[in-house]
Design a protein around this motif. Structure first.
Motif, PDB file in Angstrom:
ATOM      1  N   VAL A 199      50.167 -29.657  72.413  1.00 36.06           N
ATOM      2  CA  VAL A 199      50.778 -29.056  71.231  1.00 36.06           C
ATOM      3  C   VAL A 199      52.195 -29.591  71.078  1.00 36.06           C
ATOM      4  O   VAL A 199      52.782 -30.106  72.022  1.00 36.06           O
ATOM      5  CB  VAL A 199      50.817 -27.510  71.345  1.00 36.06           C
ATOM      6  CG1 VAL A 199      49.408 -26.953  71.400  1.00 36.06           C
ATOM      7  CG2 VAL A 199      51.611 -27.082  72.572  1.00 36.06           C
ATOM      8  N   VAL A 200      52.735 -29.470  69.871  1.00 42.84           N
ATOM      9  CA  VAL A 200      54.102 -29.899  69.634  1.00 42.84           C
ATOM     10  C   VAL A 200      55.045 -28.915  70.310  1.00 42.84           C
ATOM     11  O   VAL A 200      55.023 -27.714  70.004  1.00 42.84           O
ATOM     12  CB  VAL A 200      54.396 -29.954  68.122  1.00 42.84           C
ATOM     13  CG1 VAL A 200      55.847 -30.363  67.887  1.00 42.84           C
ATOM     14  CG2 VAL A 200      53.443 -30.916  67.434  1.00 42.84           C
ATOM     15  N   PRO A 201      55.855 -29.362  71.273  1.00 40.25           N
ATOM     16  CA  PRO A 201      56.712 -28.429  72.019  1.00 40.25           C
ATOM     17  C   PRO A 201      57.852 -27.896  71.173  1.00 40.25           C
ATOM     18  O   PRO A 201      58.328 -28.557  70.251  1.00 40.25           O
ATOM     19  CB  PRO A 201      57.224 -29.294  73.174  1.00 40.25           C
ATOM     20  CG  PRO A 201      57.190 -30.688  72.636  1.00 40.25           C
ATOM     21  CD  PRO A 201      56.024 -30.755  71.713  1.00 40.25           C
ATOM     22  N   GLN A 202      58.291 -26.708  71.501  1.00 41.43           N
ATOM     23  CA  GLN A 202      59.449 -26.092  70.865  1.00 41.43           C
ATOM     24  C   GLN A 202      60.589 -26.090  71.873  1.00 41.43           C
ATOM     25  O   GLN A 202      60.408 -25.685  73.021  1.00 41.43           O
ATOM     26  CB  GLN A 202      59.121 -24.659  70.424  1.00 41.43           C
ATOM     27  CG  GLN A 202      57.988 -24.564  69.414  1.00 41.43           C
ATOM     28  CD  GLN A 202      58.353 -25.207  68.079  1.00 41.43           C
ATOM     29  OE1 GLN A 202      59.512 -25.149  67.657  1.00 41.43           O
ATOM     30  NE2 GLN A 202      57.375 -25.824  67.425  1.00 41.43           N
ATOM     31  N   PHE A 203      61.786 -26.535  71.454  1.00 44.23           N
ATOM     32  CA  PHE A 203      62.897 -26.679  72.379  1.00 44.23           C
ATOM     33  C   PHE A 203      63.990 -25.674  72.049  1.00 44.23           C
ATOM     34  O   PHE A 203      64.263 -25.374  70.882  1.00 44.23           O
ATOM     35  CB  PHE A 203      63.458 -28.094  72.312  1.00 44.23           C
ATOM     36  CG  PHE A 203      62.454 -29.160  72.647  1.00 44.23           C
ATOM     37  CD1 PHE A 203      62.066 -29.369  73.955  1.00 44.23           C
ATOM     38  CD2 PHE A 203      61.884 -29.935  71.644  1.00 44.23           C
ATOM     39  CE1 PHE A 203      61.136 -30.354  74.267  1.00 44.23           C
ATOM     40  CE2 PHE A 203      60.962 -30.910  71.941  1.00 44.23           C
ATOM     41  CZ  PHE A 203      60.586 -31.119  73.259  1.00 44.23           C
TER      42      PHE A 203
END
Length: 539
Positions: A184-188
């Protein structure tokens, strides 16, 4: 702001000032300067263009064939001035007046060593001399070397870096998926972004130092053999303990076939018997129907699939022109690089430029032993493959599209060629090679590899030559890109190239923007240019 360097000689007062922007493909750039022997009256053919933003050089009283040391080394700097004179008189042997000799035990062998007490002065003296020879060799009234504009200089490396990052990001995401983690697209978080920014800034600030190997005030020259010299900083004796047997090799001037492989030796000998049929008889340059010209077009007109233009065909020393015409792919300048122990990272020995190279110019040649690809280890950081898996289809198309009909491309030659390439051909520089053997891997690379065929299209007649893909300055390390697969599989955890797009920085890729890449290369080139101007007294 556009950054440039201009070198010039005296101009004729009645010469027109014709100008336009430089734009040449790498192949054409590579053919022009890099000649090994430069006689005073020799005219090296080169098509040079000038752009209108540059000022007309003023007339000088200096003879255009005269090398004026005072322009580069003021008379007050007698030590450097005398070194310059030694070079110009052909007596330069890369040793200072004060030196001490010793014998050291290096990687199990006794090696003659010499402490050079003015290493940095000698290094830049040679760089300046190479520039003066370069200026003298150009036939036009005005000869100059300039840095491309910011846009020209940065666009290539930035776009190539983005391509590398995209490939390795995909491989990284695949690895994450196979390891059981959700793709999944990571959240930072803000804290993660600040931490990443700090690391990125650190890489940008250290890029120049990691890729520049300027000599110290003194260094040790290791005389490995009559033809092989290596340099080590004399300040760090501990470096000798880190050296391994891999530093040793036999220097050769031409590629050879592995004599232990009887099948390959016999196949190559049979194929080599056709070589004379490919030697052209042109005296004043190859015509469109010349075999050398026809064969070279095959590599650049779509007959052979070569999207990166790494394969070339050129006249050899056996042609009527003796390999000196425009169709000949030039060899790198003699003694234009040196082998030095990398004092900025644990790379070991690296190849260092001794002169300025413009994009497209030949920098170094990697020589070695031709061997069968299926007879070498799957993973070998020295082996370089000359043929590919689809090589048979490539050559089949080449023979089929022989529209201008080169008589030498006969059915007998094709049969002999297939016997050689059926197992694939690689070049092994491990035991017998040249200085190009020490060019390091890089996730970007400032040179590209070229396979230059001569006397036929046989892979056992191909030379491996590195040409610059961007400006390379004296004391800068010479690097090249092995391959996506090799770097991902072998260097993913240990790469030491220092590039912002390095495979080791894959965790930082989501935070690296085009502005970061632009800053990285601008910072590096500005630092290199500043050092170059200071050391050569060019302002």
């Amino acid at each position: 702001m556009h950054t440039f360097i201009i070198f010039f000689r005296a101009t004729r007062s009645n010469s027109p000032h014709q100008v336009e922007k430089i734009s040449r493909p790498a192949r054409d750039c590579a053919k022009k300067p890099g000649q090994q022997r430069l006689e005073p009256d020799e005219k090296v053919e080169r098509k040079t263009k000038f752009s209108r933003e540059y000022k007309q050089p003023k007339e000088t009283k200096t003879n255009k064939d005269e090398l004026n040391c005072y322009k580069h080394f003021p008379r007050k700097n007698l030590k450097a001035f005398n070194m310059m004179n030694l070079i110009e008189m052909g007596k330069f042997q890369e040793k200072a007046p004060e030196e001490s000799k010793m014998v050291k035990r290096v990687a199990g062998r006794a090696i003659n060593c010499v402490v050079i007490s003015a290493g940095v002065a000698l290094q830049w003296a040679y760089a300046i001399f190479a520039l003066r020879v370069r200026i003298k060799s150009l036939p036009d009234d005005r000869a100059f070397i300039r840095m491309p504009t910011d846009e020209e200089l940065m666009n290539g490396p930035v776009q190539l870096a983005r391509k590398r990052m995209k490939y390795w990001t995909c491989r990284h995401m695949e690895q994450m998926e196979y390891s059981g983690k959700e793709n999944v697209v990571p959240q930072f978080t803000m804290a993660q972004q600040r931490k990443a920014e700090k690391k990125i800034e650190g890489i940008i600030n250290t890029g120049f130092h990691l890729q520049t190997l300027a000599a110290k005030d003194s260094r040790i020259r290791l005389q490995i053999s009559d033809d092989v010299q290596m340099f080590v900083d004399s300040e760090d004796e501990a470096l000798f303990k880190k050296m391994t047997n891999e530093m040793y090799h036999e220097h050769i001037e031409e590629n050879i076939v592995d004599k232990t492989d009887r099948f390959l030796v016999a196949a190559h000998r049979n194929l080599d018997s056709f070589s004379e049929e490919f030697d052209c008889k042109c005296i004043k340059g190859c015509t469109t129907g010349c075999p050398c010209a026809v064969l070279d077009r095959g590599f650049h007109t779509g007959t052979i699939h070569d999207p990166e233009s790494i394969r070339h065909y050129g006249c050899s020393k056996f042609c009527k022109c003796e390999g000196q015409c425009k169709k000949a792919f030039p060899k790198p300048p003699a003694k234009s690089t040196e082998i030095a122990f990398h004092h900025q990272s644990p790379k070991g020995f690296a190849l260092v430029a001794k002169q300025f190279f413009a994009p497209g110019e030949p920098v170094a040649e990697m020589r070695g032993e031709y061997c069968r690809t299926n007879a070498v280890p799957t993973v070998d950081n020295y082996i370089i493959d000359i043929t590919r898996k689809d090589i048979k289809k490539i050559y089949a198309a080449y023979f089929k599209d022989n529209s201008h009909r080169v008589d030498a491309l006969s059915s007998d030659y094709e049969e002999a060629l297939n016997a050689v390439i059926q197992s694939g051909i690689s070049l092994n520089p491990r035991n017998k090679s040249s200085e190009g053997r020490f060019a390091s891997s890089s996730c970007l690379g400032n040179t590209k590899v070229n396979y230059v065929h001569e006397r036929g299209v046989s892979p056992t007649n191909a030379r491996v030559i590195f040409t610059a893909t961007m400006p390379i300055f004296p004391t800068q390390e010479v690097t090249w890109f092995y391959s996506d697969q090799y770097i991902w599989e072998q260097l993913r955890e240990v790469c030491l190239c220092g590039e912002l797009c390095c495979v080791r920085n894959v965790e930082l890729f989501p935070f690296i923007t085009e502005a970061h890449l632009l800053k990285f290369y601008k910072t590096m080139y500005q630092a290199q240019l500043k050092q170059f101007l200071e050391k050569t007294n060019f302002h």
